[in-house]
Structures are given as structure tokens and as C-alpha cells.
Design a protein around this motif. Sequence first.
Motif, PDB file in Angstrom:
ATOM      1  N   ASP A  54       0.829  -1.209   0.000  1.00 17.15           N
ATOM      2  CA  ASP A  54       0.000   0.000   0.000  1.00 17.15           C
ATOM      3  C   ASP A  54       0.861   1.255   0.000  1.00 17.15           C
ATOM      4  OD1 ASP A  54      -2.242  -1.596  -0.013  1.00 17.15           O
ATOM      5  OD2 ASP A  54      -2.681  -1.316   2.127  1.00 17.15           O
ATOM      6  N   GLU A  55       1.918   1.266   0.805  1.00 13.62           N
ATOM      7  CA  GLU A  55       2.797   2.440   0.818  1.00 13.62           C
ATOM      8  C   GLU A  55       3.446   2.626  -0.550  1.00 13.62           C
ATOM      9  OE1 GLU A  55       6.903   4.081   2.676  1.00 13.62           O
ATOM     10  OE2 GLU A  55       5.480   3.206   4.079  1.00 13.62           O
ATOM     11  N   ALA A  56       3.889   1.529  -1.144  1.00 12.01           N
ATOM     12  CA  ALA A  56       4.516   1.610  -2.471  1.00 12.01           C
ATOM     13  C   ALA A  56       3.536   2.161  -3.496  1.00 12.01           C
ATOM     14  CB  ALA A  56       5.017   0.235  -2.900  1.00 12.01           C
ATOM     15  N   GLY A  57       2.281   1.806  -3.376  1.00  4.64           N
ATOM     16  CA  GLY A  57       1.275   2.265  -4.321  1.00  4.64           C
ATOM     17  C   GLY A  57       0.872   3.714  -4.158  1.00  4.64           C
ATOM     18  N   GLU A  58       1.211   4.312  -3.014  1.00  8.54           N
ATOM     19  CA  GLU A  58       0.808   5.696  -2.745  1.00  8.54           C
ATOM     20  C   GLU A  58       1.768   6.732  -3.299  1.00  8.54           C
ATOM     21  OE1 GLU A  58       0.176   6.058   1.443  1.00  8.54           O
ATOM     22  OE2 GLU A  58      -1.520   4.681   1.419  1.00  8.54           O
ATOM     23  N   VAL A  59       2.954   6.336  -3.694  1.00  8.43           N
ATOM     24  CA  VAL A  59       3.933   7.308  -4.189  1.00  8.43           C
ATOM     25  C   VAL A  59       3.835   7.424  -5.697  1.00  8.43           C
ATOM     26  CG1 VAL A  59       5.506   6.928  -2.272  1.00  8.43           C
ATOM     27  CG2 VAL A  59       5.755   5.587  -4.354  1.00  8.43           C
ATOM     28  N   THR A  60       4.356   8.517  -6.228  1.00 10.43           N
ATOM     29  CA  THR A  60       4.273   8.725  -7.670  1.00 10.43           C
ATOM     30  C   THR A  60       5.380   7.996  -8.427  1.00 10.43           C
ATOM     31  OG1 THR A  60       5.526  10.774  -7.446  1.00 10.43           O
ATOM     32  CG2 THR A  60       3.129  10.944  -7.443  1.00 10.43           C
ATOM     33  N   ALA A  61       6.493   7.711  -7.771  1.00  8.36           N
ATOM     34  CA  ALA A  61       7.592   7.004  -8.431  1.00  8.36           C
ATOM     35  C   ALA A  61       7.331   5.495  -8.389  1.00  8.36           C
ATOM     36  CB  ALA A  61       8.910   7.320  -7.733  1.00  8.36           C
ATOM     37  N   LEU A  62       7.859   4.791  -9.368  1.00  9.95           N
ATOM     38  CA  LEU A  62       7.747   3.339  -9.373  1.00  9.95           C
ATOM     39  C   LEU A  62       8.459   2.798  -8.149  1.00  9.95           C
ATOM     40  CD1 LEU A  62       6.805   0.863 -11.015  1.00  9.95           C
ATOM     41  CD2 LEU A  62       9.071   0.810 -12.018  1.00  9.95           C
ATOM     42  N   ARG A  63       7.797   1.959  -7.379  1.00 10.57           N
ATOM     43  CA  ARG A  63       8.357   1.436  -6.143  1.00 10.57           C
ATOM     44  C   ARG A  63       8.583  -0.058  -6.244  1.00 10.57           C
ATOM     45  NH1 ARG A  63       8.794   3.840  -0.759  1.00 10.57           N
ATOM     46  NH2 ARG A  63       8.656   6.030  -1.130  1.00 10.57           N
ATOM     47  N   ARG A  64       9.599  -0.525  -5.511  1.00 11.71           N
ATOM     48  CA  ARG A  64       9.933  -1.942  -5.464  1.00 11.71           C
ATOM     49  C   ARG A  64       9.780  -2.420  -4.025  1.00 11.71           C
ATOM     50  NH1 ARG A  64      15.726  -4.525  -6.487  1.00 11.71           N
ATOM     51  NH2 ARG A  64      16.202  -2.824  -5.107  1.00 11.71           N
ATOM     52  N   VAL A  65       8.988  -3.468  -3.828  1.00 13.97           N
ATOM     53  CA  VAL A  65       8.801  -4.079  -2.516  1.00 13.97           C
ATOM     54  C   VAL A  65       9.580  -5.387  -2.514  1.00 13.97           C
ATOM     55  CG1 VAL A  65       7.129  -5.063  -0.899  1.00 13.97           C
ATOM     56  CG2 VAL A  65       6.526  -3.020  -2.220  1.00 13.97           C
ATOM     57  N   VAL A  66      10.538  -5.503  -1.600  1.00  9.25           N
ATOM     58  CA  VAL A  66      11.366  -6.702  -1.554  1.00  9.25           C
ATOM     59  C   VAL A  66      10.963  -7.590  -0.385  1.00  9.25           C
ATOM     60  CG1 VAL A  66      13.342  -5.658  -2.730  1.00  9.25           C
ATOM     61  CG2 VAL A  66      13.201  -5.558  -0.255  1.00  9.25           C
ATOM     62  N   MET A  67      11.046  -8.896  -0.656  1.00 12.35           N
ATOM     63  CA  MET A  67      10.748  -9.914   0.348  1.00 12.35           C
ATOM     64  C   MET A  67      11.997 -10.780   0.500  1.00 12.35           C
ATOM     65  SD  MET A  67       6.931 -10.985  -0.931  1.00 12.35           S
ATOM     66  CE  MET A  67       6.686 -12.135   0.401  1.00 12.35           C
ATOM     67  N   PRO A  68      12.736 -10.619   1.606  1.00 14.96           N
ATOM     68  CA  PRO A  68      13.911 -11.462   1.817  1.00 14.96           C
ATOM     69  C   PRO A  68      13.519 -12.943   1.848  1.00 14.96           C
ATOM     70  CG  PRO A  68      13.893  -9.629   3.358  1.00 14.96           C
ATOM     71  CD  PRO A  68      12.553  -9.646   2.665  1.00 14.96           C
ATOM     72  N   ALA A  69      14.494 -13.815   1.701  1.00 11.15           N
ATOM     73  CA  ALA A  69      14.241 -15.251   1.717  1.00 11.15           C
ATOM     74  C   ALA A  69      13.401 -15.627   2.937  1.00 11.15           C
ATOM     75  CB  ALA A  69      15.556 -16.014   1.723  1.00 11.15           C
TER      76      ALA A  69
END
Length: 142
Positions: A54-69
Motif C-alpha cells: 500500500d505504501e509503495a502504491g501511494e507514491v508517484t515514483a515506481l516502487r519496489r517491494v522486496v521480500m527477503p528469503a
Amino acid sequence: MTASTNFSSGTVVTSEWLNAVDANIFEYVINVKNYGAVGDGVTNDTVAIQAALDEAGEVTALRRVVMPAGSYLVNTLYIPAGVTLEGESISETTARTSTKLIQASTGDVIRFIPQVTGGKNYWFGALRRFAIFGDTSAVSGW
């Protein structure tokens, strides 16, 4: 490294910490662990991962959400347009030991939230480097 902002008196700011801040701010990387995701295959991580998405979707820049192993037990995750969800799996041979999404209940593991432009729905973003495990008897959409 996570760029913690919990400092006590006498805390020394290192170049490693500054690099972590750069990665989180300037590269727009969001780590699900910073939102409370555990990835132990037992804890339901839906709320934590969804908060990061949700936070990534709220910004205007393309965002990357990472999930560690890890093994992330989830209900349905809603991925906004423009967001990339990325795990640590590098190849099919390492997928089982790297990042996994495991279906916690019936229903979809991932749903995409489109952006409406000119009266049409578009989803753009990416899913990278993880395995999805769930009930294959109800697979649809591919």
C-alpha cells in the motif's frame, strides 16, 4: 541492512547505515520485514506485506517491494499498479529455499489493482524471483 532510526546517545552513523538509507529513499525500495513480516511459514504475514504494498502504491515514483528469503503465509495480496514485488529466488533450483508465498486460505494469493486511464484498466509492474504455493485446483487467470 535495515536503516533504523532508533538512536541512543552516542550512536555513530556509519557509511553502511547511510548506504541503507540511500537504498530505501533514492531507489524507492521497501522491505516487508520493516513492516513486521516474519517469513517463518507459520505467522500470517498478510497485514505486514499489504502495508508495504500500500505504501509503495501511494507514491508517484515506481516502487519496489522486496521480500527477503523466507516462507510468507498470506491471504490475498493486492498489488497496486506500478509496484514490483520481488523475492530472493534466483532460479528454479533455488526457489524452494528462497522466497515463497504460501496460501493461508482459499482464494487468490495475488490480485492486481489496475490503474484506470482513458476509461481502460491497466496494470503495470512486476513479480520477480519467488515461488507461489497454494491450491492448484482453483487456479485461474493465467
